[in-house]
Design a protein around this motif. Structure first.
Motif, PDB file in Angstrom:
ATOM      1  N   LYS A 124      -9.112   2.004  -6.022  1.00 54.71           N
ATOM      2  CA  LYS A 124      -8.324   2.714  -7.419  1.00 54.71           C
ATOM      3  C   LYS A 124      -8.169   4.082  -6.999  1.00 54.71           C
ATOM      4  CE  LYS A 124      -6.895  -0.796  -9.654  1.00 54.71           C
ATOM      5  NZ  LYS A 124      -5.367  -0.849 -10.205  1.00 54.71           N
ATOM      6  N   ILE A 125      -7.014   4.705  -7.005  1.00 56.50           N
ATOM      7  CA  ILE A 125      -6.853   6.134  -6.940  1.00 56.50           C
ATOM      8  C   ILE A 125      -6.223   6.654  -8.247  1.00 56.50           C
ATOM      9  CG2 ILE A 125      -6.083   8.293  -5.752  1.00 56.50           C
ATOM     10  CD1 ILE A 125      -6.091   6.345  -3.132  1.00 56.50           C
ATOM     11  N   THR A 141      -4.886   6.208   5.363  1.00 63.08           N
ATOM     12  CA  THR A 141      -4.992   5.081   4.464  1.00 63.08           C
ATOM     13  C   THR A 141      -5.614   3.889   4.636  1.00 63.08           C
ATOM     14  OG1 THR A 141      -2.707   5.923   3.589  1.00 63.08           O
ATOM     15  CG2 THR A 141      -3.511   3.767   2.708  1.00 63.08           C
ATOM     16  N   LEU A 146      -7.282  -0.505  -0.386  1.00 61.51           N
ATOM     17  CA  LEU A 146      -7.327   0.718  -0.986  1.00 61.51           C
ATOM     18  C   LEU A 146      -8.183   0.547  -2.266  1.00 61.51           C
ATOM     19  CD1 LEU A 146      -3.691   1.580  -0.962  1.00 61.51           C
ATOM     20  CD2 LEU A 146      -5.419   3.062   0.323  1.00 61.51           C
ATOM     21  N   PHE A 148      -5.734  11.190  -3.954  1.00 59.85           N
ATOM     22  CA  PHE A 148      -4.557  10.541  -2.867  1.00 59.85           C
ATOM     23  C   PHE A 148      -4.771  11.392  -1.718  1.00 59.85           C
ATOM     24  CE2 PHE A 148      -0.433  10.980  -1.450  1.00 59.85           C
ATOM     25  CZ  PHE A 148      -0.142   9.561  -0.844  1.00 59.85           C
ATOM     26  N   GLN A 165      -1.906   5.316  -8.290  1.00 59.33           N
ATOM     27  CA  GLN A 165      -1.958   4.592  -6.999  1.00 59.33           C
ATOM     28  C   GLN A 165      -0.875   3.375  -7.394  1.00 59.33           C
ATOM     29  OE1 GLN A 165      -5.450   2.777  -4.827  1.00 59.33           O
ATOM     30  NE2 GLN A 165      -4.099   1.101  -4.608  1.00 59.33           N
ATOM     31  N   SER A 202       0.974  -1.320  -0.047  1.00 63.45           N
ATOM     32  CA  SER A 202       0.052   0.099  -0.011  1.00 63.45           C
ATOM     33  C   SER A 202       0.693   1.211   0.014  1.00 63.45           C
ATOM     34  CB  SER A 202      -1.026  -0.133   1.124  1.00 63.45           C
ATOM     35  OG  SER A 202      -0.032   0.179   2.374  1.00 63.45           O
ATOM     36  N   ILE A 203       0.420   2.305  -0.258  1.00 63.96           N
ATOM     37  CA  ILE A 203       0.907   3.729  -0.411  1.00 63.96           C
ATOM     38  C   ILE A 203       1.570   3.963   1.053  1.00 63.96           C
ATOM     39  CG2 ILE A 203       0.995   6.156  -0.740  1.00 63.96           C
ATOM     40  CD1 ILE A 203      -1.241   5.545  -2.809  1.00 63.96           C
TER      41      ILE A 203
END
Length: 504
Positions: A44-45, A38, A42, A51, A462, A9-10
């Protein structure tokens, strides 16, 4: 190179006391509202705005400079530099092709190998993977070609077996043995270091392509400016500086419990467990040493104080200086087994050498970290010139350089590559004029463009940002760093006539 696992993940990149981006300042949050975090799963960004409204960010801070290196800098022969850099890169490309062919051959042989294994083993896919990896690893050892460079030139060369900071190169196995070339280089270092007055210019040239483990501690102390070139003055300098450091400890360390400094100490105490390698950092004795080093530095530099990210910059010095007293891999070594006096020496030396890096760049740690933000902007402009396709792809998907490159500047790529690679990079950085502040910019540019194929394959914000925050370098070794440095050096010369903002 395979893509990173999609389970990533980010990341929240911790670091700056004053993040460049604040949702409150950008109007995406109302005052008093709880900052967004976050989510576990997640969605879709596709844009940066989405974001930013779904993520709470904090940024690392820090970059290093050593202005002492510029004093003895000597210009190099550009033609030889470019020729040798190109040969290094071409050699790497040939090796990559060889590895690919060998992997294909292994894949063809696997069915036959599996049929010969017991039925129980055939059901374990890990055994198949280990066969492939072992063949690829052994072929890499044999295929490593040495490139000859004149001693007066400071260019990277691939080495066969190298111990870096107590960590064996990932491609080697068994007991490391010095090749004839490596033994010859080690002799050159020893002869140079044994002289009554070490020629620092020659030491930098010799160190650019890597420093042997046996002489790395003393070489780093000389290149950083911690020790004098005169051999007769070194022991006296060490005794004086070590005594001075522990006088600071006696004077200031108890103040960590005072209200004025409690927050600084608390943040240091929180950040240390986040460092790597965990097996070393989580040892109580190592934690104690790191806490003292960072707290004393913060107290003596009130203009900036402690900023998250500085903690990582202690590790390479601590690991290298510990190697002076043990042949074991430092990552798994019990540092408490060393005598108290030895640990004190390592602690003081690490403090002073880290200070040499940090003292000249306090603008990176003052409010809003203008030094770091300036360097990230310089990186963006440089990449737009050297690879417009990559730059436009990032722009198209609204990926901001600050979102991934702030950490690159802050931690000198320490969070992006293994520790063994960081130590090898620092060999060159300490040999290059303005290595940590100036040359690092070209290394970062070469590092980004290195992943061009993978970057262009990512088609949404993302996934692109996740990839840039989780680059697949876990198996990198000296060969990869040599190629990266060669490409960075080529960029440096290619843009030697660039505007002045690239030069500082």
């Amino acid at each position: 190179m395979s893509k990173p696992c999609k389970k990533y993940s980010i990341q929240h990149v911790y670091g700056a006391q004053h993040p460049p981006f604040d949702p409150l300042l950008h109007g995406t949050l109302k005052p008093g509202a709880k900052p967004p975090t976050t989510p576990v799963k997640l969605k879709k960004i596709s844009t940066f705005q989405e974001f930013e409204s779904n993520t709470s960010d904090a940024w690392d801070v820090g970059d290093d400079d050593d202005e002492l290196l510029a004093m003895a800098a000597e210009s190099l022969n550009t033609d030889v530099v470019m020729e040798t850099a190109n040969r290094v890169i071409q050699n790497h490309s040939k090796l990559q092709e060889q590895h690919k062919l060998q992997e294909e051959q292994v894949e063809k042989e696997q069915p036959q190998q599996l049929s010969e294994l017991p039925s129980a083993a055939c059901g374990d896919s890990r055994l198949v993977k280990s066969v492939s990896e072992s063949n690829t690893s052994s072929s890499a050892d044999g295929a490593d070609e040495v490139i000859s460079v004149p001693r007066s030139q400071s260019l990277p060369q691939a080495s066969t077996v190298t111990l870096v900071g107590g960590v064996t190169d990932h491609s080697s196995s068994g007991i490391p043995m010095l090749s004839e070339r490596e033994a010859s280089r080690l002799d050159k270092f020893k002869q140079l270091l044994a002289g009554p007055n070490t020629n620092l210019e020659e030491l930098r040239k010799l160190s650019w392509s890597g420093i042997p483990k046996a002489v790395r501690p003393i070489t780093w102390k000389l290149l950083s400016g911690y020790l004098p070139a005169n051999i007769e003055r070194r022991e006296g300098t060490l005794q004086r500086k070590r005594k001075e450091y522990f006088a600071f400890v006696e004077q200031y360390y108890d103040s960590r419990n005072e209200e004025t400094h409690q927050e600084t100490y608390r943040q240091i105490h929180i950040d240390i467990p986040r460092m790597s390698p965990e097996a070393l950092i989580l040892q109580p004795k190592a934690t104690e040493i790191f806490e003292r080093i960072l707290f004393i530095w913060a107290i003596r530099h009130p203009a900036s104080g402690y900023v998250q990210g500085i903690n990582d910059l202690v590790t390479p010095f601590f690991v290298v200086f510990t190697c002076e007293y043990t042949e074991e891999e430092v990552e798994n070594f019990d540092v408490s087994s060393l005598p108290a006096e030895v640990l004190q020496n390592i602690e003081a030396d690490s403090f002073w050498c880290m200070s040499k890096l940090l003292d000249g760049i306090q603008d990176n740690y003052t409010f809003a970290q203008p030094g770091i933000q300036k360097k990230v902007k310089m990186l963006e402009e440089l990449v737009s010139r050297i690879d417009e396709q990559v730059h436009r792809h990032l722009e198209q998907h609204e990926v901001k350089y600050l979102q991934f490159a702030f950490r690159w500047m802050n931690n000198l790529l320490m969070r992006e590559v293994p520790l063994r690679c960081t130590i090898r990079l620092w060999d060159t950085y300490q040999s290059e004029p303005e290595g940590f502040s100036h040359f690092h910019l070209y290394v970062c540019a070469a590092f980004l463009v290195r992943w061009k194929k993978e970057i262009l394959e990512e088609r949404d914000f993302q996934e692109l940002l996740i990839f840039l925050q989780n680059l697949p370098t876990v198996h990198w070794g000296d060969e990869d760093i040599s190629v990266l440095l060669a490409e960075a050096y080529r960029l440096k010369f290619a843009f030697a006539d660039a505007p002045n903002h690239y030069k500082r």
